[in-house]
Design an enzyme around this catalytic site. Sequence first.
Site, PDB file in Angstrom:
ATOM      1  N   ARG A   1       0.983  -1.167  -0.008  1.00 59.18           N
ATOM      2  CA  ARG A   1       0.021   0.056  -0.022  1.00 59.18           C
ATOM      3  C   ARG A   1       0.619   1.222  -0.005  1.00 59.18           C
ATOM      4  O   ARG A   1       0.363   2.318  -0.254  1.00 59.18           O
ATOM      5  CB  ARG A   1      -0.997   0.039   1.227  1.00 59.18           C
ATOM      6  CG  ARG A   1      -2.112  -0.973   0.948  1.00 59.18           C
ATOM      7  CD  ARG A   1      -3.263  -0.843   1.919  1.00 59.18           C
ATOM      8  NE  ARG A   1      -3.079  -1.013   3.370  1.00 59.18           N
ATOM      9  CZ  ARG A   1      -3.458  -0.533   4.509  1.00 59.18           C
ATOM     10  NH1 ARG A   1      -4.115   0.567   4.229  1.00 59.18           N
ATOM     11  NH2 ARG A   1      -3.330  -1.177   5.727  1.00 59.18           N
TER      12      ARG A   1
ATOM     13  N   TYR B   1      37.976  28.742  -8.814  1.00 64.59           N
ATOM     14  CA  TYR B   1      37.919  27.565  -9.431  1.00 64.59           C
ATOM     15  C   TYR B   1      38.468  28.049 -11.154  1.00 64.59           C
ATOM     16  O   TYR B   1      37.830  28.785 -11.758  1.00 64.59           O
ATOM     17  CB  TYR B   1      36.574  26.798  -9.615  1.00 64.59           C
ATOM     18  CG  TYR B   1      36.328  25.587 -10.194  1.00 64.59           C
ATOM     19  CD1 TYR B   1      37.219  24.617  -9.926  1.00 64.59           C
ATOM     20  CD2 TYR B   1      35.232  25.499 -11.240  1.00 64.59           C
ATOM     21  CE1 TYR B   1      36.878  23.556 -10.604  1.00 64.59           C
ATOM     22  CE2 TYR B   1      35.371  24.330 -11.793  1.00 64.59           C
ATOM     23  CZ  TYR B   1      36.041  23.174 -11.526  1.00 64.59           C
ATOM     24  OH  TYR B   1      35.781  21.877 -12.160  1.00 64.59           O
TER      25      TYR B   1
END
Length: 453
Positions: free
Chosen positions: A13, A382
């Site tokens: 269920r 970066y």
Amino acid sequence: MNIVILAAGMGKRMQSALPKVLHPLAGKPLLSHVIDTARQLSPSTLCVIYGHGGEQVPQLLQAPDLAFAKQEPQLGTGHAVMQAVPQLDDDAPTLILYGDVPLTTAASLQRLLDIAGTDKLGILTVEMDNPTGYGRIVREHGSITRIVEQKDASADELAIREVNTGIIVAPTRLLKVWLSTLSNSNAQGEYYLTDIVASAVADGVAVVSAQPDHVWETHGVNSKVQLAELERVHQHNIAHALLEQGVTLVDPARIDVRGTLTCGRDVSIDVGCVFEGNVTLADGVRIDAYCVIHNTTVGTQTHIRPYSHFENAVVGADCIIGPYARLRPGTVLAEDVHIGNFVEVKNSEIAAHSKANHLTYIGDSTIGSRVNVGAGTITCNYDGVNKSRTIIEDDAFIGSATQLVAPIRVGQGATLGAGTTLTRDAPAGKLTVSRAKQVTVEGWQRPVKIKKS
Ligand code: UD1
Ligand code: MG
């Protein structure tokens, strides 16, 4: 003591590919709640019966103190316990818990263990206004004689309101004998664990019962509706515990704690906040609406403004953060730091009395004290492959819309002019600007729209 947790059922269920017992309640699998409660009772053996969903359950939850036994196919609760038999120590009682009943408290279990001792069969029972679906506790002259399942019960038995919660403790040597005699000749064709009750009575073993402090402790999860209901019960309990400790919750129905929230005195939390993992808020911390705070500590008197998101951060005392601030892992802020709207900080330390109030990214940086980071400043940490650090020393002033191309250092008391793209270190105490000289072009005209023929 031995503890066996039944967790092999498939939970049809739930309408999900994930095994039922792995669905989260307060951010943690249902089964983990049961395991954590079981651990509070210090069992010598802790065995989880799994089956449906294959190896996901042992893979996800494996721990040095856990044993797993596979039940396949699933032929009933008695058959499930049989799978644990080789692991059970005969000289200690065995407590059986359900992996889909997450909120039972150790205190209620201890009450059952105390009354059952080492030689009685103990059942945790509860009275329900609507007992439909549960096994009924049949008593004669007040003593329990057996449990009858809903599908096997007569009309008289269906009227019984005392039900089996499923939590049972039994003397192990006898349990093994009783399990070996179970039959599946019943309405569901299953080996019912509950049939051991009649066996105990036949063997002259006393059958006793205890009741939990709250009915919700015995509620199981069979559907997403029941999962959502139990989540609310659990969050309500957490919110009330916080209120009892003196935390101000503007609305106790609108806070979610998925982990451990530790609060000092005079902490105040507005609506819609989510706390995950381990969060500690020191005295006088104020959290405004709709903040999400994960594995973070916040120092005294700090004010977190609305819609801020923290993850694995350490925030000092007397800071003002947000609205709309994002502190990512490795952020460490000292006292009286101001982080304003649309500012993201990652893997960076910012020392006392420094400010970055508007539209800024600070990544992989070490920032000194009394530094002002102007609006729109970006640390370019970066290069597409490697991350590099930016160091800004005490009392530096970073003009608006500056890019700091790391690795780079801004010296103590240095000033960077607005719009600077800094590619070499800026010396202490001086103004550094990288802008081209401003020119005004005489005779320049705006373009005009060309008419299409
Ligand atoms: C069981 C009890 C019933 C009790 C009710 C409480 C039996 C026969 N009946 O009924 O008296 O009122 O719980 O909720 O014990 N499980 C397995 N393997 C199996 C079958 C079940 O591991 O083969 C696990 C399920 O995952 C679940 C638990 O055992 O965690 C209970 O199973 P469920 O099918 O829900 O039992 P009920 O019929 O509800
Ligand atoms: Mg059930």
